[in-house]
Design a protein around this motif. Structure first.
Motif, PDB file in Angstrom:
ATOM      1  N   ALA A 284      92.484  24.343  80.338  1.00  9.44           N
ATOM      2  CA  ALA A 284      93.091  24.068  81.644  1.00  9.44           C
ATOM      3  C   ALA A 284      92.658  25.127  82.655  1.00  9.44           C
ATOM      4  O   ALA A 284      92.373  24.815  83.814  1.00  9.44           O
ATOM      5  CB  ALA A 284      94.609  24.043  81.513  1.00  9.44           C
ATOM      6  N   GLN A 285      92.588  26.403  82.201  1.00 11.06           N
ATOM      7  CA  GLN A 285      92.190  27.474  83.128  1.00 11.06           C
ATOM      8  C   GLN A 285      90.745  27.305  83.596  1.00 11.06           C
ATOM      9  O   GLN A 285      90.430  27.485  84.768  1.00 11.06           O
ATOM     10  CB  GLN A 285      92.334  28.833  82.449  1.00 11.06           C
TER      11      GLN A 285
ATOM     12  N   HIS B   5      90.493  24.438  86.034  1.00 12.88           N
ATOM     13  CA  HIS B   5      91.038  24.856  87.326  1.00 12.88           C
ATOM     14  C   HIS B   5      90.014  25.722  88.070  1.00 12.88           C
ATOM     15  O   HIS B   5      89.780  25.540  89.268  1.00 12.88           O
ATOM     16  CB  HIS B   5      92.347  25.617  87.097  1.00 12.88           C
ATOM     17  N   LEU B   6      89.380  26.633  87.321  1.00 11.64           N
ATOM     18  CA  LEU B   6      88.367  27.504  87.933  1.00 11.64           C
ATOM     19  C   LEU B   6      87.199  26.674  88.486  1.00 11.64           C
ATOM     20  O   LEU B   6      86.738  26.909  89.610  1.00 11.64           O
ATOM     21  CB  LEU B   6      87.866  28.515  86.878  1.00 11.64           C
ATOM     22  N   LEU B   7      86.736  25.703  87.719  1.00 16.12           N
ATOM     23  CA  LEU B   7      85.628  24.871  88.191  1.00 16.12           C
ATOM     24  C   LEU B   7      86.028  24.109  89.453  1.00 16.12           C
ATOM     25  O   LEU B   7      85.236  23.995  90.398  1.00 16.12           O
ATOM     26  CB  LEU B   7      85.179  23.891  87.089  1.00 16.12           C
ATOM     27  N   GLU B   8      87.263  23.612  89.477  1.00 11.15           N
ATOM     28  CA  GLU B   8      87.747  22.898  90.676  1.00 11.15           C
ATOM     29  C   GLU B   8      87.724  23.831  91.893  1.00 11.15           C
ATOM     30  O   GLU B   8      87.259  23.454  92.967  1.00 11.15           O
ATOM     31  CB  GLU B   8      89.187  22.428  90.455  1.00 11.15           C
TER      32      GLU B   8
ATOM     33  N   ASP C 282      90.836  26.433  73.378  1.00  8.74           N
ATOM     34  CA  ASP C 282      92.139  25.819  73.178  1.00  8.74           C
ATOM     35  C   ASP C 282      92.629  25.234  74.514  1.00  8.74           C
ATOM     36  O   ASP C 282      92.038  25.486  75.566  1.00  8.74           O
ATOM     37  CB  ASP C 282      93.142  26.817  72.589  1.00  8.74           C
ATOM     38  N   VAL C 283      93.719  24.439  74.446  1.00 10.38           N
ATOM     39  CA  VAL C 283      94.095  23.656  75.628  1.00 10.38           C
ATOM     40  C   VAL C 283      94.480  24.506  76.840  1.00 10.38           C
ATOM     41  O   VAL C 283      94.212  24.116  77.979  1.00 10.38           O
ATOM     42  CB  VAL C 283      95.231  22.639  75.344  1.00 10.38           C
ATOM     43  N   THR C 284      95.072  25.679  76.612  1.00 13.26           N
ATOM     44  CA  THR C 284      95.451  26.483  77.783  1.00 13.26           C
ATOM     45  C   THR C 284      94.207  27.074  78.437  1.00 13.26           C
ATOM     46  O   THR C 284      94.071  27.074  79.657  1.00 13.26           O
ATOM     47  CB  THR C 284      96.431  27.622  77.416  1.00 13.26           C
TER      48      THR C 284
ATOM     49  N   ASP D  77      85.915  14.192  76.415  1.00 15.99           N
ATOM     50  CA  ASP D  77      87.311  14.032  76.771  1.00 15.99           C
ATOM     51  C   ASP D  77      87.427  13.345  78.134  1.00 15.99           C
ATOM     52  O   ASP D  77      87.122  13.929  79.177  1.00 15.99           O
ATOM     53  CB  ASP D  77      87.940  15.443  76.808  1.00 15.99           C
ATOM     54  N   LEU D  78      87.911  12.100  78.104  1.00 16.65           N
ATOM     55  CA  LEU D  78      88.027  11.356  79.363  1.00 16.65           C
ATOM     56  C   LEU D  78      89.044  12.013  80.303  1.00 16.65           C
ATOM     57  O   LEU D  78      88.969  11.841  81.508  1.00 16.65           O
ATOM     58  CB  LEU D  78      88.431   9.909  79.077  1.00 16.65           C
ATOM     59  N   GLY D  79      89.982  12.780  79.739  1.00 18.58           N
ATOM     60  CA  GLY D  79      90.953  13.489  80.571  1.00 18.58           C
ATOM     61  C   GLY D  79      90.247  14.528  81.442  1.00 18.58           C
ATOM     62  O   GLY D  79      90.573  14.697  82.622  1.00 18.58           O
ATOM     63  N   VAL D  80      89.255  15.221  80.857  1.00 14.19           N
ATOM     64  CA  VAL D  80      88.481  16.226  81.610  1.00 14.19           C
ATOM     65  C   VAL D  80      87.698  15.524  82.717  1.00 14.19           C
ATOM     66  O   VAL D  80      87.667  15.969  83.874  1.00 14.19           O
ATOM     67  CB  VAL D  80      87.517  16.980  80.655  1.00 14.19           C
TER      68      VAL D  80
END
Ligand code: ATP
Ligand code: SF4
Ligand code: MG
Length: 325
Positions: free
Chosen positions: A193-194, A197-200, A188-190, A216-219
């Motif tokens: 996002a987590q 963030h972890l991959l970053e 799911d979207v939350t 997803d181009l946003g990803v």
């Protein structure tokens, strides 16, 4: 001094060079990948995008030398060259994480067994050393109560937690290249996002290179430096990610962007679907594979597949009539 530095940088081999890669179903003359080329440096992130079936996962599997039974690399090359400490084989280590974490984990093994056996395989750790490192990795990927979690089974974890376990498992190999094939699609979207963030964070911490596959181009926009757009086993456009999203040159890339729904309330433009569907690989159209769906197609497009040409700084597209910047 500056020149010497520049010389060293240019002289350094790239971490990954994929050149004219062809993957086929031997005996059936069906090309799953047809001349895929790109390269990646240490610390860089490449985003692979394209509709379902265009060959994103097969590109990843070919790089990881794990093509499924019945498919074979019949042309081109995948060259990996370590700039860091070489592994025993002299090649940089690659780890992969997959789309559906829960079904990728073996349900009969505990999380502890899964991580500790990877640590034994990749780092030679055993017993309490492996257990301590497994707990450290779980903590690093944001899982709490790690001691008891080691005794849990995948079905006792949520999808997001299992994806974290997969990432911890991937990190056990200390990879120089992490391939993440749709790592957030099943979440799911939350959770998504987590995980992003972890991959970053992990990228910044370890300096590893990343190939991220997503619909997803946003990803892709969030994580990638460079993006490559695939269609029917070929890369049709590559560019720095901001450039690709702001100024796509290939009509297919433009169409993918136009399909993206917006959550901006002031954006009244509805998403525009791409007409038609992706052709089957055993009956591809002549010329440009996209021509039956392309509003810019001309007779030239039906004669021969266009070669890739430079359309901007570090920006290439395989199209006879690229979209104007
Ligand atoms: N084991 C296999 N044997 C034969 N063909 C396969 C096999 N696995 C996948 N293919 C075919 O290879 C092509 C590329 O598949 P691939 O899984 O790389 O697509 P993808 O871009 O990752 O799609 P998705 O976004 O749905 O994951 C598809 O046409 C698919 O049907
Ligand atoms: S080559 Fe022709 S058909 Fe193919 S994307 Fe470009 S304009 Fe469209
Ligand atoms: Mg896939």
């Amino acid at each position: 001094m500056e020149d010497a530095h520049r010389f060293r940088e240019e002289d350094m081999p790239r971490l990954l060079t994929v050149q004219d890669l062809v993957v086929e179903m031997p005996g059936r003359n069906i090309k799953i990948l047809n001349g895929v080329s790109f390269s990646l440096d240490t610390g860089q992130t490449l985003g692979l995008v394209g509709e379902s079936g265009c060959g994103k996962s097969m590109t990843c599997y070919a790089i990881g030398n794990m093509l499924p039974h019945g498919l074979a690399q019949t042309g081109g090359s995948v060259d990996l060259s370590s700039n860091a400490t070489p592994s025993k084989a002299g090649k940089p280590k690659i780890s992969m994480i997959f789309q559906d974490p829960t079904s990728s984990l073996n349900p009969v093994h505990t999380i502890g067994y899964y991580l500790e056996s990877a640590l034994h395989r990749h780092q030679g750790l055993k017993g309490s050393d492996a257990r301590m490192e497994a707990m450290r990795l779980l903590e690093r990927v944001g899982i709490d109560r790690v001691k008891s979690r080691l005794r849990s089974y995948p079905h006792q974890f949520s999808g997001g937690m299992n994806q974290r376990v997969m990432i911890a498992h991937a990190l056990a190999a200390k990879p120089e290249l992490l391939i993440a094939d749709e790592p957030t699609t099943a979440l799911d979207v939350t959770m998504q996002a987590q995980i992003l963030h972890l991959l970053e964070e992990l990228k910044a911490e370890t300096g590893m290179a990343l190939i991220i596959v997503s619909h997803d181009l946003g990803v892709i926009a969030r994580l990638a430096d460079e993006a490559a757009v695939m269609y029917c086993g070929k890369i049709v456009e590559t560019a720095p990610v901001e450039d690709l999203l702001a100024r796509p040159a290939h009509p297919y890339a433009r169409a993918l962007i136009d399909c993206m729904p917006s959550i901006d309330a002031s954006d009244l433009e509805p998403p525009v679907p791409i007409p038609g569907s992706v052709p089957l690989l055993d009956c591809l159209p002549h010329g440009c594979y996209f021509h039956p769906r392309c509003s810019r197609a001309s007779s030239q497009c039906t004669a021969q597949f266009p070669s890739s040409a430079i359309v901007g700084p570090a920006h290439q597209a395989a199209c006879y009539h690229p979209v104007a910047a």
